[in-house]
Every structure is written in structure tokens, then in C-alpha cells.
Design a protein around this motif. Structure first.
Motif, PDB file in Angstrom:
ATOM      1  N   TRP B 155       0.835  -1.206   0.000  1.00 46.36           N
ATOM      2  CA  TRP B 155       0.000   0.000   0.000  1.00 46.36           C
ATOM      3  C   TRP B 155       0.870   1.256   0.000  1.00 46.36           C
ATOM      4  N   GLY B 156       1.913   1.245   0.834  1.00 50.38           N
ATOM      5  CA  GLY B 156       2.830   2.389   0.878  1.00 50.38           C
ATOM      6  C   GLY B 156       3.507   2.607  -0.460  1.00 50.38           C
ATOM      7  N   LEU B 157       3.942   1.517  -1.082  1.00 48.83           N
ATOM      8  CA  LEU B 157       4.592   1.635  -2.393  1.00 48.83           C
ATOM      9  C   LEU B 157       3.638   2.236  -3.423  1.00 48.83           C
ATOM     10  N   MET B 158       2.373   1.800  -3.404  1.00 46.75           N
ATOM     11  CA  MET B 158       1.395   2.317  -4.364  1.00 46.75           C
ATOM     12  C   MET B 158       1.181   3.821  -4.174  1.00 46.75           C
ATOM     13  N   ALA B 159       1.047   4.241  -2.930  1.00 52.46           N
ATOM     14  CA  ALA B 159       0.736   5.657  -2.685  1.00 52.46           C
ATOM     15  C   ALA B 159       1.959   6.552  -2.866  1.00 52.46           C
ATOM     16  N   PHE B 160       3.061   6.184  -2.240  1.00 53.48           N
ATOM     17  CA  PHE B 160       4.175   7.129  -2.132  1.00 53.48           C
ATOM     18  C   PHE B 160       5.221   6.953  -3.218  1.00 53.48           C
ATOM     19  N   VAL B 161       5.268   5.785  -3.828  1.00 53.18           N
ATOM     20  CA  VAL B 161       6.232   5.610  -4.904  1.00 53.18           C
ATOM     21  C   VAL B 161       5.497   5.614  -6.244  1.00 53.18           C
ATOM     22  N   PHE B 162       4.538   4.717  -6.426  1.00 52.82           N
ATOM     23  CA  PHE B 162       3.806   4.679  -7.691  1.00 52.82           C
ATOM     24  C   PHE B 162       3.005   5.972  -7.890  1.00 52.82           C
ATOM     25  N   GLY B 163       2.204   6.342  -6.916  1.00 55.50           N
ATOM     26  CA  GLY B 163       1.357   7.534  -7.036  1.00 55.50           C
ATOM     27  C   GLY B 163       2.175   8.788  -7.286  1.00 55.50           C
ATOM     28  N   LEU B 164       3.135   9.046  -6.411  1.00 53.46           N
ATOM     29  CA  LEU B 164       3.935  10.268  -6.540  1.00 53.46           C
ATOM     30  C   LEU B 164       4.769  10.283  -7.809  1.00 53.46           C
ATOM     31  N   SER B 165       5.190   9.093  -8.279  1.00 57.53           N
ATOM     32  CA  SER B 165       6.080   9.083  -9.442  1.00 57.53           C
ATOM     33  C   SER B 165       5.368   9.557 -10.707  1.00 57.53           C
ATOM     34  N   HIS B 166       4.036   9.657 -10.677  1.00 51.51           N
ATOM     35  CA  HIS B 166       3.334  10.231 -11.828  1.00 51.51           C
ATOM     36  C   HIS B 166       3.725  11.686 -12.050  1.00 51.51           C
ATOM     37  N   LEU B 167       4.142  12.362 -10.975  1.00 49.28           N
ATOM     38  CA  LEU B 167       4.683  13.711 -11.143  1.00 49.28           C
ATOM     39  C   LEU B 167       5.907  13.653 -12.050  1.00 49.28           C
ATOM     40  N   GLY B 168       6.728  12.623 -11.811  1.00 49.19           N
ATOM     41  CA  GLY B 168       7.945  12.464 -12.592  1.00 49.19           C
ATOM     42  C   GLY B 168       7.651  12.166 -14.045  1.00 49.19           C
ATOM     43  N   PHE B 169       6.675  11.290 -14.316  1.00 51.94           N
ATOM     44  CA  PHE B 169       6.415  10.977 -15.722  1.00 51.94           C
ATOM     45  C   PHE B 169       5.795  12.166 -16.446  1.00 51.94           C
ATOM     46  N   LEU B 170       5.024  12.945 -15.718  1.00 51.13           N
ATOM     47  CA  LEU B 170       4.478  14.171 -16.304  1.00 51.13           C
ATOM     48  C   LEU B 170       5.619  15.065 -16.779  1.00 51.13           C
ATOM     49  N   LEU B 171       6.636  15.131 -15.953  1.00 52.05           N
ATOM     50  CA  LEU B 171       7.792  15.981 -16.225  1.00 52.05           C
ATOM     51  C   LEU B 171       8.462  15.630 -17.552  1.00 52.05           C
ATOM     52  N   VAL B 172       8.520  14.335 -17.871  1.00 55.19           N
ATOM     53  CA  VAL B 172       9.244  13.948 -19.085  1.00 55.19           C
ATOM     54  C   VAL B 172       8.302  13.808 -20.286  1.00 55.19           C
ATOM     55  N   MET B 173       7.013  14.163 -20.131  1.00 54.94           N
ATOM     56  CA  MET B 173       6.103  14.094 -21.274  1.00 54.94           C
ATOM     57  C   MET B 173       6.481  15.158 -22.311  1.00 54.94           C
ATOM     58  N   PRO B 174       6.373  14.805 -23.588  1.00 52.49           N
ATOM     59  CA  PRO B 174       6.709  15.764 -24.654  1.00 52.49           C
ATOM     60  C   PRO B 174       5.623  16.839 -24.772  1.00 52.49           C
ATOM     61  N   PRO B 175       5.757  17.788 -25.723  1.00 49.81           N
ATOM     62  CA  PRO B 175       4.696  18.775 -25.942  1.00 49.81           C
ATOM     63  C   PRO B 175       3.356  18.087 -26.223  1.00 49.81           C
ATOM     64  N   THR B 176       2.260  18.708 -25.817  1.00 47.61           N
ATOM     65  CA  THR B 176       0.938  18.132 -26.058  1.00 47.61           C
ATOM     66  C   THR B 176       0.607  18.176 -27.553  1.00 47.61           C
ATOM     67  N   LEU B 177      -0.459  17.475 -27.955  1.00 45.51           N
ATOM     68  CA  LEU B 177      -0.836  17.362 -29.368  1.00 45.51           C
ATOM     69  C   LEU B 177      -0.944  18.723 -30.051  1.00 45.51           C
ATOM     70  N   ASP B 178      -1.589  19.666 -29.357  1.00 43.93           N
ATOM     71  CA  ASP B 178      -1.751  20.981 -29.976  1.00 43.93           C
ATOM     72  C   ASP B 178      -0.494  21.837 -29.855  1.00 43.93           C
ATOM     73  N   GLY B 179       0.551  21.308 -29.225  1.00 41.57           N
ATOM     74  CA  GLY B 179       1.817  22.031 -29.118  1.00 41.57           C
ATOM     75  C   GLY B 179       1.790  23.209 -28.152  1.00 41.57           C
ATOM     76  N   GLU B 180       0.695  23.383 -27.413  1.00 40.54           N
ATOM     77  CA  GLU B 180       0.582  24.566 -26.568  1.00 40.54           C
ATOM     78  C   GLU B 180       1.196  24.371 -25.191  1.00 40.54           C
ATOM     79  N   SER B 181       1.445  23.136 -24.817  1.00 39.77           N
ATOM     80  CA  SER B 181       1.935  22.906 -23.469  1.00 39.77           C
ATOM     81  C   SER B 181       2.922  21.750 -23.500  1.00 39.77           C
ATOM     82  N   ASN B 182       3.625  21.564 -22.381  1.00 39.31           N
ATOM     83  CA  ASN B 182       4.488  20.392 -22.268  1.00 39.31           C
ATOM     84  C   ASN B 182       4.452  19.880 -20.837  1.00 39.31           C
ATOM     85  N   GLY B 183       5.131  18.760 -20.612  1.00 36.81           N
ATOM     86  CA  GLY B 183       5.054  18.103 -19.316  1.00 36.81           C
ATOM     87  C   GLY B 183       5.501  18.986 -18.172  1.00 36.81           C
ATOM     88  N   ARG B 184       6.543  19.764 -18.406  1.00 38.51           N
ATOM     89  CA  ARG B 184       7.080  20.592 -17.341  1.00 38.51           C
ATOM     90  C   ARG B 184       6.052  21.637 -16.876  1.00 38.51           C
TER      91      ARG B 184
END
Lengths: 230, 314
Positions: B155-184
Motif C-alpha cells: 500500500w505504501g509503495l502504491m501511494a508514495f512511490v507509484f502515485g507520486l512518481s506520476h509527477l515524474g512521468f508528467l515531467l518527461v512528457m513531450p509537448p501536447t498534441l496541440d503544441g501549446e503545453s508540455n510536461g514541465r
């Protein structure tokens, strides 16, 4: 000029007392500054209370409950690295001197003071080494339970500490409670788990009286500290 | 002129300027309160604001300097949160090797993000660690308390490692389809909206709070704080639309979703603390408590926000 030569003399005197070279001192300081202190802060997340009770200089005796190899390391990490030279963790010779590699390792990294735990006699008296270290102004780190326990409760004290305190009257004795070290790195484990560990330093005391009283006072002080008191 | 300089900034730095403004405002309010009510003790508030300055500087600094540095920071955040949680658990001596594995999973999870392997990132903890961890615990040959250990650690791994790490994957996402935004930029939007919502719910609750919302879990949370805080946050989020690819209505819906998830996360972590019998998870951040006391809402908000964006804008 004269100040430099005094520190040189001090260093020579203290190196003579520990039987250690200046290089070993330097090496130990480097390891503590670059590896052990950052490890304690960033990995273990060591929490310390009562740091002000640590004496500014030796000689003194620091005693603590024992449940882990992290105990000595974390205690030494409380001090500035230049003081490591004067800090002597008292270590069981049958374990820390079991072969030349372990011996070299513990003497270099931890500046251990090996003592006999078995076959004690007049000539093989473990107090001798400890008393001469105290005489030369060094501080001793002692685990009076004599071995690592489960970490859940304080074991009965062996008689060594009270003998020592009796024969070195007037030396401040500092109780230190170590919490969670035995959870992080229990006996038999190789890799530590980063539980937050805690060190509670109690007020220094100068016990006197009969050996049994000294022992009772010191055991009581540590037990209080472990239960969260001062 | 200063306004045109502001609009010429990149979205990330525009957010940085806004952040600076908000912090200056918070400090100014603290000073004004002290002058107006000299008899009241504002040391807790001062400590909180000072910590916000530090947290904002470290987080925004890392995101602005490099996404790699920010990723390392986020990995450390997960590690520290997991430390706080596991220290409070009643672990058994037999759990030692399983816990070594647990902490090993933190850098590995962030490594998948580092190399951008989405498929592995999203199944590593829910599938592989979920299967391997109990096996490792079984190898210690101690069955008493096995289910409790295996489930609490996972449960701890799901919340604090898996859950929080979505912040990290957001960070490395490329520009959005319309090019107006990016992960950062999206990461800054998510974190700002979640945290400001916490703060505003607190302020609304302190000022107008009457009716308790979850008295047995967090006695300080009120309906007034909840509704007022979320409504204000949704309004503010529309002003931050420049960070996102969203329309105005969509921004409001996403902000609402994020803040509701954040509220859920905060409530869940309050219940965890209640169960452990502690007030705070630690003492890392003066005025706030431990790391977990600050990122509790993000554990829930991050996956919800991430998957919305990934589904509709990539």
C-alpha cells in the motif's frame, strides 16, 4: 608558530596513545566527512536530541544500548571529524580482531579500542587499556550490555562499565539511547533499511559509591532515556 | 511595459514569477497580521510561510534548471515519504529483506521514468513488485503477521512511490498534441493547484469553518473550508490556463477533479496518522510536519491528473 608546534605535539602524543598513524586519522576523517555523515543524514535521516549534553572535550565515557553495527557509526557521526582521533569505541577483541582484515578495518575506520571479553585475568585485564586511554584524555564509547541485543529491550549490564567508572572517579559518564538502529540493520543483516533512527543524549553524570550503586544509577539513566525521558 | 515583459516570458518562468508574487503576498500578510494583532502568536504561520519559500525555491528551481535534476528530487521525495511511512509501521524482523527490496524499488521506478519507458513505469509496482515482494517475505519463513506486512508495505509503495512518481512521468512528457503545453508546464500547474487548494481550504476553514466534514478523521476540516477552498482554487486555476492545453471550462473541470482527489489523499493520510497514533509524519519541514504531511494530497492528485492529460491530450 608555537601554536602549530603544540598541535603537532598533541597529535604525536595522541597518535602514540592510539598506536595509529596520522594517515589513519586522515583517512577516517575523510570517510566520515564524505560517506558516513551524508549517509546518516540522507539515508538514515538521523534525528538527534540532547546534542548539547555531549562534552566539549575528553576524557569522558559514553555508554549506550547496543543492537546494531549502526550504533558505533552513528555515535561517531555526532562529532566533528577532527575529534574522531580522541573517540575510542571499546570493541570485543574476539569479534573485531578475529582476523587481520577485520582488525585493520575497525581500527582504521572506527579507531577501536579492542578489549578481551573472554579469559579475563590479572594480566589480561580489559580495564587497563581503557584506563590508559582515559588518562591520555580520550573518550570511550561503551556498550555495557556486552553484545548486540534484539533492540526491543535493554539487556542486563555486564560489570565492566561500573568497574571502569569506579576506577576512573570524576570522569563524566554520558548515557545515550539509540532508537531503531536494530530495526535498520539488525544482527546478521548486511543491507540497512532506511528506518528513521534516533539518538537521545542524556545529561552527563559523575556517579560515585559502591559498584552496585553505580551500575544501578547508570542502568536506570539509560532506561529512562530509552523510554523517552531525559 | 512590465506586463509585456511578463507575457514574453516562457510559461514556466511566467509561473515562476506568479509563484514569487504569491510568496511575497503571503509574507506581507504575515507581517500585516503581526502589526495588527501584536498580542497573538504567529510563529507557526511564520514558520509555515518560511517553509513555503524554501519548498517553492527547491522545487521550482529544480524544474526550471533541468528535468533530470527535478526527477532526482522527486525520487528523493518518494524515498523520504516511504521512509516516514515505513518507520511508523509495526514491521517484523522477518520483513527486513522485503523492506530492502521495497526501497530498491524506488530508484528503479524512477529509472523507468528517466529512460521514458511508459509501459514499464505503469506496471512495475502494481504488477511486478506486487508479485515479487510477498515471495521475498515468504522466504523469511515467518507466517505470523505475513498478510499485514505484505499488504501494508505494498500500500505504501502504491501511494508514495507509484502515485507520486506520476509527477515524474508528467515531467518527461513531450509537448501536447496541440503544441501549446508540455510536461514541465503541466507539472507546475498540477503541483500549484494541489498545494494552493490545501492552503486555501485551510484558510477558509480557519476563517469561516463551522460544520465539520470528517470529525473522526481530521477534526480541523470543515465544509466551509472544503467548498470555499475548492471554489477559489478552480477560479485561480483558470488564470493559470497558459500552462495547459485546456479550454476554460476544461480547466475548471480538471482543477475540480484534481482538488477533489487531493482532498481524498489528505483525508486518507489523516486516517493513516490517526491509526498510527501520531500527529505528524515527521519533522522535516518546520510548521508543516514531515514530507508526507505536505505531499499527501499529491499522492492522489498526480495519477488522476496524469491519466486525464495523457488520455485526452497525447
Amino acid at each position: 608558530m608555537s601554536a602549530t608546534s603544540t598541535t603537532e605535539e598533541n597529535r604525536a602524543a595522541s597518535s602514540a596513545a592510539t598506536g595509529r598513524s596520522v594517515w589513519a586519522d586522515l583517512f577516517q576523517r575523510l570517510i566520515f566527512a564524505l560517506a558516513i555523515k551524508p549517509f546518516m543524514i540522507l539515508f538514515i535521516g538521523l534525528r538527534v536530541s540532547g546534542r548539547r549534553h555531549l562534552p566539549e572535550k575528553g576524557p569522558f565515557i559514553l555508554y549506550a544500548n547496543h543492537s546494531s553495527h549502526l550504533d558505533t557509526v552513528s555515535l561517531l557521526s555526532l562529532f566533528p571529524t577532527r575529534r574522531l582521533r580522541e573517540l575510542r569505541p571499546v570493541a570485543a577483541a574476539d569479534y573485531f580482531e578475529r582476523n587481520r582484515w577485520v582488525s585493520m578495518f575497525s581500527r582504521t575506520f572506527f579507531n577501536t579500542l579492542p578489549i578481551a571479553r573472554r579469559d579475563i585475568s590479572q594480566t589480561n585485564n580489559p580495564l587497563k587499556g581503557m584506563l590508559s586511554a582515559i588518562e591520555s584524555g580520550q573518550a570511550l564509547i561503551i556498550f555495557p550490555e556486552g553484545t548486540r541485543g534484539s533492540g526491543e529491550s535493554l539487556g542486563a549490564f555486564r560489570s565492566g562499565l561500573s568497574h571502569l567508572v569506579e576506577q576512573a572517579p570524576g570522569i563524566p559518564v554520558v548515557p545515550v539511547a539509540l532508537v531503531n538502529m536494530g530495526r535498520s540493520l539488525p544482527k546478521g543483516a548486511l543491507i540497512p533499511v532506511p528506518f528513521f533512527c534516533e539518538i537521545r543524549v542524556g545529561e552527563p553524570r559523575v556517579p560515585s559509591g559502591a559498584r552496585s550503586e553505580i551500575r544501578r544509577e547508570l542502568e536506570g539513566a539509560l532506561r529512562n532515556l530509552l523510554e523517552g525521558g531525559r | 511595459m512590465s506586463l509585456s515583459a511578463f507575457t514574453e516570458l516562457s510559461p514556466v518562468w511566467r509561473m515562476g514569477a506568479i509563484l514569487l508574487g504569491v510568496l511575497v503576498l503571503a509574507s506581507a500578510i504575515t507581517v500585516i497580521l503581526r502589526v495588527l494583532q501584536p498580542k497573538r502568536n504567529f510563529s507557526e504561520l511564520s514558520a509555515r510561510v518560511a517553509s513555503w519559500w524554501a519548498m517553492a525555491a527547491v522545487f521550482f528551481g529544480a524544474v526550471a534548471v533541468s528535468d533530470r535534476l527535478a526527477l532526482v528530487l522527486l525520487a528523493f521525495l518518494s524515498f523520504w515519504a516511504m521512509k516516514e511511512y515505513v518507520t511508523l509501521l509495526k514491521t517484523r524482523p522477518a520483513d527486513h529483506s522485503g523492506l530492502v527490496l521495497t526501497f530498491l524499488a524506488v530508484p528503479i521506478q524512477y529509472y523507468w521514468i528517466w529512460i521514458g519507458w511508459y509501459g514499464m513505469f505503469v506496471i512495475f509496482i502494481p504488477v511486478y513488485v506486487f508479485l515479487i515482494l510477498p515471495v521475498r517475505l515468504v522466504l523469511s519463513r515467518e507466517t505470523a503477521g505475513f498478510v499485514a506486512s505484505a499488504s501494508q508495505i505494498q500500500w505504501g509503495l502504491m501511494a508514495f512511490v507509484f502515485g507520486l512518481s506520476h509527477l515524474g512521468f508528467l515531467l518527461v512528457m513531450p509537448p501536447t498534441l496541440d503544441g501549446e503545453s508540455n510536461g514541465r508546464a503541466l507539472l507546475l500547474f498540477l503541483v500549484f493547484v494541489t498545494e494552493i487548494s490545501d492552503v486555501l481550504q485551510y484558510i477558509w476553514g480557519k476563517t469561516f469553518g463551522r460544520r465539520k466534514i470528517l470529525p473522526s478523521v481530521s477534526p480541523d476540516k470543515t465544509w466551509e473550508g472544503f467548498l470555499g477552498g475548492i471554489a477559489t482554487t478552480v477560479l485561480i486555476s483558470i488564470g493559470l490556463r497558459f500552462l495547459t492545453p485546456f479550454t476554460v471550462a476544461e480547466t475548471a473541470i480538471v482543477a475540480l477533479m484534481t482538488t477533489l482527489a487531493g482532498f481524498g489523499g489528505g483525508a486518507v493520510m489523516s486516517a493513516v496518522k490517526r491509526d498510527f497514533g501520531v500527529k505528524d509524519f515527521g519533522g522535516l519541514i518546520p510548521g508543516h510536519g514531515g514530507m508526507l504531511d505536505r505531499v499527501d494530497s499529491l499522492c492522489y492528485a498526480a495519477p488522476i491528473f496524469f491519466h486525464y492529460v495523457r488520455y485526452f491530450h497525447y
